[in-house]
Design a protein around this motif. Sequence first.
Motif, PDB file in Angstrom:
ATOM      1  N   LEU A  18      77.469 -55.555 -23.921  1.00 47.93           N
ATOM      2  CA  LEU A  18      78.901 -55.221 -24.369  1.00 47.93           C
ATOM      3  C   LEU A  18      79.394 -53.800 -24.647  1.00 47.93           C
ATOM      4  O   LEU A  18      80.294 -53.552 -24.465  1.00 47.93           O
ATOM      5  CB  LEU A  18      79.043 -55.895 -26.056  1.00 47.93           C
ATOM      6  N   SER A  19      78.232 -52.912 -25.245  1.00 48.49           N
ATOM      7  CA  SER A  19      78.535 -51.548 -25.158  1.00 48.49           C
ATOM      8  C   SER A  19      79.017 -50.906 -23.920  1.00 48.49           C
ATOM      9  O   SER A  19      79.911 -50.107 -23.665  1.00 48.49           O
ATOM     10  CB  SER A  19      77.439 -51.069 -26.002  1.00 48.49           C
ATOM     11  N   GLU A  29      76.625 -52.281 -12.906  1.00 48.59           N
ATOM     12  CA  GLU A  29      75.640 -51.342 -13.681  1.00 48.59           C
ATOM     13  C   GLU A  29      75.466 -52.163 -15.005  1.00 48.59           C
ATOM     14  O   GLU A  29      74.239 -51.854 -15.372  1.00 48.59           O
ATOM     15  CB  GLU A  29      76.550 -50.020 -14.216  1.00 48.59           C
ATOM     16  N   ILE A  30      76.209 -53.103 -15.584  1.00 49.94           N
ATOM     17  CA  ILE A  30      75.674 -53.673 -16.700  1.00 49.94           C
ATOM     18  C   ILE A  30      74.623 -54.757 -16.270  1.00 49.94           C
ATOM     19  O   ILE A  30      73.478 -54.793 -16.890  1.00 49.94           O
ATOM     20  CB  ILE A  30      76.975 -54.381 -17.292  1.00 49.94           C
ATOM     21  N   THR A  31      74.726 -55.504 -15.278  1.00 44.58           N
ATOM     22  CA  THR A  31      73.713 -56.332 -14.653  1.00 44.58           C
ATOM     23  C   THR A  31      72.512 -55.638 -14.524  1.00 44.58           C
ATOM     24  O   THR A  31      71.380 -56.559 -14.842  1.00 44.58           O
ATOM     25  CB  THR A  31      73.997 -57.203 -13.515  1.00 44.58           C
ATOM     26  N   GLU A  32      72.363 -54.543 -13.721  1.00 47.89           N
ATOM     27  CA  GLU A  32      71.390 -53.991 -13.734  1.00 47.89           C
ATOM     28  C   GLU A  32      70.550 -53.497 -14.874  1.00 47.89           C
ATOM     29  O   GLU A  32      69.312 -53.349 -14.867  1.00 47.89           O
ATOM     30  CB  GLU A  32      71.617 -52.666 -12.716  1.00 47.89           C
ATOM     31  N   LEU A  36      71.181 -59.362 -17.185  1.00 47.13           N
ATOM     32  CA  LEU A  36      72.201 -60.339 -17.398  1.00 47.13           C
ATOM     33  C   LEU A  36      73.035 -60.815 -16.212  1.00 47.13           C
ATOM     34  O   LEU A  36      73.364 -59.717 -15.645  1.00 47.13           O
ATOM     35  CB  LEU A  36      73.206 -60.313 -18.494  1.00 47.13           C
ATOM     36  N   SER A  37      73.410 -62.012 -15.826  1.00 50.98           N
ATOM     37  CA  SER A  37      74.231 -62.228 -14.754  1.00 50.98           C
ATOM     38  C   SER A  37      75.561 -61.865 -15.236  1.00 50.98           C
ATOM     39  O   SER A  37      76.142 -61.708 -16.346  1.00 50.98           O
ATOM     40  CB  SER A  37      73.965 -63.709 -14.348  1.00 50.98           C
ATOM     41  N   ILE A  41      77.426 -62.281 -18.752  1.00 48.11           N
ATOM     42  CA  ILE A  41      78.088 -61.253 -19.268  1.00 48.11           C
ATOM     43  C   ILE A  41      79.551 -61.430 -19.631  1.00 48.11           C
ATOM     44  O   ILE A  41      80.222 -61.001 -20.771  1.00 48.11           O
ATOM     45  CB  ILE A  41      78.162 -59.609 -18.469  1.00 48.11           C
ATOM     46  N   THR A  42      80.361 -62.282 -18.678  1.00 47.81           N
ATOM     47  CA  THR A  42      81.681 -62.612 -19.015  1.00 47.81           C
ATOM     48  C   THR A  42      81.881 -63.625 -20.457  1.00 47.81           C
ATOM     49  O   THR A  42      82.660 -63.452 -21.051  1.00 47.81           O
ATOM     50  CB  THR A  42      82.217 -63.307 -17.865  1.00 47.81           C
TER      51      THR A  42
END
Length: 210
Positions: A18-19, A29-32, A36-37, A41-42
């Motif tokens: 979330l951040s 970048e978030i998944t890496e 999380l997929s 994330i969505t």
Amino acid sequence: MQQTPAATTPNAFEATALSMYYADHSMAEITEATGLSEGEITALVNAQEREIDAAATGDTTPAAADGEAPAADGSVEQLLAWAEAHPTAGIRNKAARVRTDLAELTARRAADDAQRAAEERVAQLTAELEKAKEELRAVKAGAHPAPTVAAAAPTPTRPGLGSGRTREELAAIRTWARANGHQVADAGTIRKAVLEAYDAAHQAPAAKAS
């Protein structure tokens, strides 16, 4: 191969996701960083935004989001306070928008309540006025029937300008006065000026006849 987080660590990954999302990091970048997929994330972002949006409607359904968020307990103010103090700018901005919307809704409700109360008062006063008019018409029609034309016979001048006149004569004087632009009450003493005008008007035909 990526390790599956332990049962106690998903909240930390979700908080990180979330951040990064609100800090405008890309989905890759978030998944890496979190493992999380994109779908997870969505769903996480949607749940977090529903939790913030719930403040505008008083919805107390808890959202599965940042582990630092307080459990939804029905307190809109508590949720907004948490969001306003959040280190992520996106959450703080959303809290500001929610608070603005709440202020607008509060003002609109107060205006609607005031308008409704005023309309109800106007309707009540209108009904009372119509009732009073109806009662006045009933009093006028029942207490003072209009005299017939035969009752308006000429009356000679008498001493005292009204003393000793009969009820029929006084009724005839009132009828004549109204027909000639004078204002007289339905009951009580007739003004001296009206009596004098009536007597003068009825003396003239008598003088011509003699």
